[in-house]
Design a protein around this motif. Sequence first.
Motif, PDB file in Angstrom:
ATOM      1  N   SER A 150      24.299   2.492  77.541  1.00  0.00           N
ATOM      2  CA  SER A 150      24.509   3.540  78.145  1.00  0.00           C
ATOM      3  C   SER A 150      24.918   2.948  79.668  1.00  0.00           C
ATOM      4  CB  SER A 150      23.345   4.306  78.668  1.00  0.00           C
ATOM      5  OG  SER A 150      23.512   5.520  79.399  1.00  0.00           O
ATOM      6  N   ALA A 151      25.890   3.648  80.411  1.00  0.00           N
ATOM      7  CA  ALA A 151      26.557   2.965  81.499  1.00  0.00           C
ATOM      8  C   ALA A 151      26.971   4.214  82.350  1.00  0.00           C
ATOM      9  CB  ALA A 151      27.661   1.991  81.236  1.00  0.00           C
ATOM     10  N   ALA A 152      26.758   3.914  83.690  1.00  0.00           N
ATOM     11  CA  ALA A 152      27.137   4.934  84.585  1.00  0.00           C
ATOM     12  C   ALA A 152      27.473   4.508  85.870  1.00  0.00           C
ATOM     13  CB  ALA A 152      25.942   6.137  84.985  1.00  0.00           C
ATOM     14  N   VAL A 153      28.565   5.022  86.508  1.00  0.00           N
ATOM     15  CA  VAL A 153      29.027   4.453  87.859  1.00  0.00           C
ATOM     16  C   VAL A 153      28.864   5.702  88.968  1.00  0.00           C
ATOM     17  CG1 VAL A 153      30.913   3.636  89.318  1.00  0.00           C
ATOM     18  CG2 VAL A 153      30.432   2.654  87.058  1.00  0.00           C
ATOM     19  N   GLY A 154      28.544   5.707  90.020  1.00  0.00           N
ATOM     20  CA  GLY A 154      28.715   6.729  91.121  1.00  0.00           C
ATOM     21  C   GLY A 154      28.998   6.123  92.385  1.00  0.00           C
ATOM     22  N   ARG A 155      30.182   6.327  93.019  1.00  0.00           N
ATOM     23  CA  ARG A 155      30.422   5.779  94.049  1.00  0.00           C
ATOM     24  C   ARG A 155      30.223   4.255  94.391  1.00  0.00           C
ATOM     25  NH1 ARG A 155      29.504   9.647  99.100  1.00  0.00           N
ATOM     26  NH2 ARG A 155      31.176   8.353  99.797  1.00  0.00           N
ATOM     27  N   PHE A 156      29.508   3.511  94.807  1.00  0.00           N
ATOM     28  CA  PHE A 156      29.135   2.116  95.202  1.00  0.00           C
ATOM     29  C   PHE A 156      28.170   1.650  94.344  1.00  0.00           C
ATOM     30  CE2 PHE A 156      31.577   3.592  98.823  1.00  0.00           C
ATOM     31  CZ  PHE A 156      32.816   2.937  98.427  1.00  0.00           C
ATOM     32  N   GLN A 157      27.505   2.203  93.425  1.00  0.00           N
ATOM     33  CA  GLN A 157      26.471   1.695  92.463  1.00  0.00           C
ATOM     34  C   GLN A 157      26.623   2.072  91.031  1.00  0.00           C
ATOM     35  OE1 GLN A 157      22.684   3.503  93.505  1.00  0.00           O
ATOM     36  NE2 GLN A 157      23.902   5.206  94.447  1.00  0.00           N
ATOM     37  N   GLY A 158      26.031   1.302  90.134  1.00  0.00           N
ATOM     38  CA  GLY A 158      26.023   1.538  88.943  1.00  0.00           C
ATOM     39  C   GLY A 158      24.869   1.150  87.967  1.00  0.00           C
ATOM     40  N   GLN A 159      24.987   1.615  86.894  1.00  0.00           N
ATOM     41  CA  GLN A 159      23.805   1.114  86.002  1.00  0.00           C
ATOM     42  C   GLN A 159      24.341   0.775  84.475  1.00  0.00           C
ATOM     43  OE1 GLN A 159      20.977   4.503  85.831  1.00  0.00           O
ATOM     44  NE2 GLN A 159      22.052   5.233  83.852  1.00  0.00           N
ATOM     45  N   VAL A 160      23.767  -0.142  83.943  1.00  0.00           N
ATOM     46  CA  VAL A 160      23.926  -0.227  82.375  1.00  0.00           C
ATOM     47  C   VAL A 160      22.694  -0.360  81.840  1.00  0.00           C
ATOM     48  CG1 VAL A 160      25.104  -1.916  80.992  1.00  0.00           C
ATOM     49  CG2 VAL A 160      26.108  -1.412  82.958  1.00  0.00           C
TER      50      VAL A 160
END
Length: 179
Positions: A150-160
Amino acid sequence: MALSPARLDRFARHIVIPEFGGAGQAALAQRHLVLVGLGGIGSPALQYLAGAGIGRLTLIDDGAVELTNLQRQTIYTERDAGHGKAVAARRWLANFDAMIEVAISDERVTRANAAELLAGADLVLDGTDTFVTRLAVSDTCVAARIPLLSAAVGRFQGQVGAFRGHLPGEPCYRCFVGD
């Protein structure tokens, strides 16, 4: 599964890596990955999955290409604007590597259809941008015993995150984010 001479040539740089080799390339060619979301995460992931030689892909996205997507979703062109992302992604994939087996869906993933859409996957990569969809994907992966990236990006941060919630003692995406 033996690779054809053309496939051996195409993936020669993978095959010469001792830890991967021909057996690894042949194994990858037999895998099925479901890619949910063909936007800012899914479209570049598709490029690298196809380049690596994954054998079968299911591409799922209910959105259409917009001109505002083009600066970060590089598989699409101006001609794709207004067309479904799944259809445009399949077209890109056919031009890149016609040997990859591909299925598409332009349905939004929901609790009602997730099991059918994710069936048979060896791995699911979720790059969607809504928690309702992410939770439906995660819950289905747990029930179907499918590993989830699962991966997500929002503006200047993200998560994997990599989740194997179907295994005892291993967390799922819902365990990570809650309800």
